[in-house]
Enzyme design. Structure first.
Site, short mmCIF file in Angstrom:
data_model
loop_
_atom_site.label_atom_id
_atom_site.label_comp_id
_atom_site.label_asym_id
_atom_site.label_seq_id
_atom_site.Cartn_x
_atom_site.Cartn_y
_atom_site.Cartn_z
N ASP A 119 10.54 30.60 -11.12
CA ASP A 119 9.85 29.91 -9.51
C ASP A 119 11.82 29.43 -8.71
O ASP A 119 11.77 28.78 -7.90
CB ASP A 119 10.14 29.05 -9.77
CG ASP A 119 9.86 27.81 -10.55
OD1 ASP A 119 10.80 28.02 -11.30
OD2 ASP A 119 9.08 26.91 -10.28
N ASP A 148 14.06 27.12 -9.72
CA ASP A 148 14.34 26.13 -9.12
C ASP A 148 15.56 25.63 -10.30
O ASP A 148 16.20 24.36 -10.44
CB ASP A 148 13.18 25.12 -9.85
CG ASP A 148 12.28 25.01 -10.80
OD1 ASP A 148 12.87 25.95 -11.42
OD2 ASP A 148 11.66 24.23 -11.32
N ASP A 157 15.27 31.33 -13.02
CA ASP A 157 14.06 31.40 -14.25
C ASP A 157 12.98 32.26 -12.93
O ASP A 157 13.26 32.53 -11.83
CB ASP A 157 13.59 30.20 -14.61
CG ASP A 157 13.45 28.94 -13.47
OD1 ASP A 157 14.00 29.45 -12.39
OD2 ASP A 157 12.78 27.90 -14.35
N SER A 200 7.15 28.87 -13.54
CA SER A 200 8.23 28.88 -13.87
C SER A 200 9.04 29.77 -14.98
O SER A 200 8.10 31.23 -14.59
CB SER A 200 8.85 27.17 -14.26
OG SER A 200 10.29 27.44 -14.25
#
Length: 446
Positions: free
Chosen positions: A244, A246, A242, A101
């Site tokens: 990833d 999400d 960010d 992440s």
């Protein structure tokens, strides 16, 4: 028994150090295969972000799944919500995303999704931990049932299409000047593709991943470059994902960050006034501002709170019929389309409001008056400071002094060795005093 692998959002840690090793990835893939597809013969969606270690971890997952007679379907570099979506749409046994992440490239992690595309509950994760300890003791697929992995080239395209379907076609995005920062991460293709298809006047940054520059001076954890780019180019808005993708951070035309609670309030208002908000309100965590709850109350809506973690938000949404929820940090779930935090999908909702109303981002991004609130992160080594008498007493005193006029949230991070202390109150002096007292106690024990 204390968890040895899973934190608040999957498994995460420094690469090649426990728990984030190739062995962990192998054990997890075998344990998950036995738990969710014991007879083999099923697909498993496997995605990753842009970290150098991603292919190494992916290789261990592929080996474990193949050895159990499951077919690893490798979708390559895609946002985490794309793995959730593709798992659900393809009828896969489960999905696995290799990502840490917002952490720097030295870390990596593993996130799992059920066949419905949702993160597993604490109970399922605990059962998986047990299975991971015994992973190398059980039986494997017969030689004839060992499966060759395959690639899915269209994963990004399918994900972008689903996100764009959530935007009204009559909205005119061509007048919006947008700066998009993809953090040199998982959305470096999907993000620009989506906004260009909408017709935005687009400037991109953080779209040149090299394996080590993910979240490095770019993205949602470091928005200084984005703020400058927005003001220098006189853009209408800046969007940062960010690593990833999400979650997102919004920067208005003045170069100032828009708080995540304000973004959620903006989307809630839009859904409410267009008759699409379900559940009579929305879901957020204990970290969200008191001002958000007061604002929603004024609309006749409720704010349900959960503990920190977008999977807990998602669980509450599914259990109680909400279609909007999220975290102050920028994880926003729009469950009519996505089953997990989705930075791109949330960004499109914000852009849609700008395109429809013609208002400035600094205007639409200031929905309510926030109560004074501050968060302090304290790094610690060794034992948990929250278990000491000094910290326990300091928290009790601060809560007693604030009463119903304030809130205190003190918790251990599930992804880093940090104690997070958040205080808010209707009066700023009260908030500061409570925060200072607890921070002083935690620092003394950290």
């Amino acid at each position: 028994m204390a968890r040895q692998f899973f934190g608040t959002d999957g498994i995460r840690g420094r690469v090649n150090q426990k728990p984030m090793t190739v062995e962990t990835a192998l054990r997890l893939s075998i344990a998950a295969a036995r738990a969710f597809a014991p007879d083999g013969g099923r697909d498993v969606i496997v995605g990753r972000d842009t970290r150098r270690s991603g292919e190494m971890i992916e290789a261990a997952i592929v080996a474990g799944l193949s050895s159990m007679g499951l077919t690893p379907v490798c979708v390559g570099i895609v946002p985490t919500p794309a793995v959730a979506l593709l798992t659900r749409e393809t009828g896969a046994a489960f999905g696995l995303m290799v990502t840490a992440s917002h952490n720097k490239f030295q870390d990596n992690g593993l996130k799992l999704f059920s066949p419905d595309g949702v993160k597993f509950t604490d109970e399922v994760e605990e059962a998986l931990e047990t299975g991971m300890f015994d992973a190398f003791e059980g039986s494997y697929a017969a030689p004839a049932d060992v499966v060759t992995p395959r690639k899915m080239e269209e994963g990004v395209r399918r994900y972008v299409e689903r996100c764009l379907e959530a935007v009204e076609p009559e909205a005119d995005f061509s007048k919006l000047k947008v700066v998009l920062d993809c953090a040199n991460g998982a959305a470096y293709r999907a993000g620009p593709d989506a906004l260009r298809k909408l017709g935005c006047d687009l400037t991109v940054m953080g779209v040149s991943p090299d394996g080590v520059n993910i979240n490095a001076g770019v993205g949602s954890t470091d928005t200084k470059a984005l703020m400058k780019a927005v003001t220098d180019s006189k853009a209408d808005i800046g969007i940062a994902f960010d690593g990833d993708a999400d979650r997102l951070i919004v920067v208005d035309e003045l170069g100032e960050e828009v708080d995540g609670d304000q973004v959620m309030a903006l989307i809630a208002t839009e859904l409410f006034h267009t008759g699409r908000l379900k559940g009579g309100g929305m879901v957020a965590t204990v970290m969200s501002n008191m001002g958000l709850a007061e604002y929603l109350k004024g609309l006749g809506l409720t704010l349900a709170r959960t503990k920190v973690g977008d999977r807990y938000v998602g669980e509450h949404m599914r259990a109680h019929g909400f279609n909007l929820g999220g975290e102050q940090s920028g994880h926003i779930i729009l469950s009519d389309v996505s089953t997990t935090g989705d930075g791109l999908l949330a960004a499109l909702q914000v852009l849609k409001v700008l395109a429809r109303t013609g208002k400035k981002a600094s205007v639409v991004g200031r929905v309510f008056e926030p109560a004074p609130q501050k968060l302090v992160n304290i790094r610690y080594a060794g034992t948990n400071p929250l278990e000491t008498d000094r910290v326990i007493s300091a928290i009790a005193r601060a809560e007693a002094e604030m009463g119903e006029k304030g809130r205190l949230v003190v918790r251990k991070s599930g992804t880093e060795p940090l104690i997070r202390v958040m205080a808010e109150a209707l009066e700023e002096d009260m908030m500061k005093q409570a925060l200072d007292d607890v921070v002083e106690a935690v620092e003394a024990e950290a």
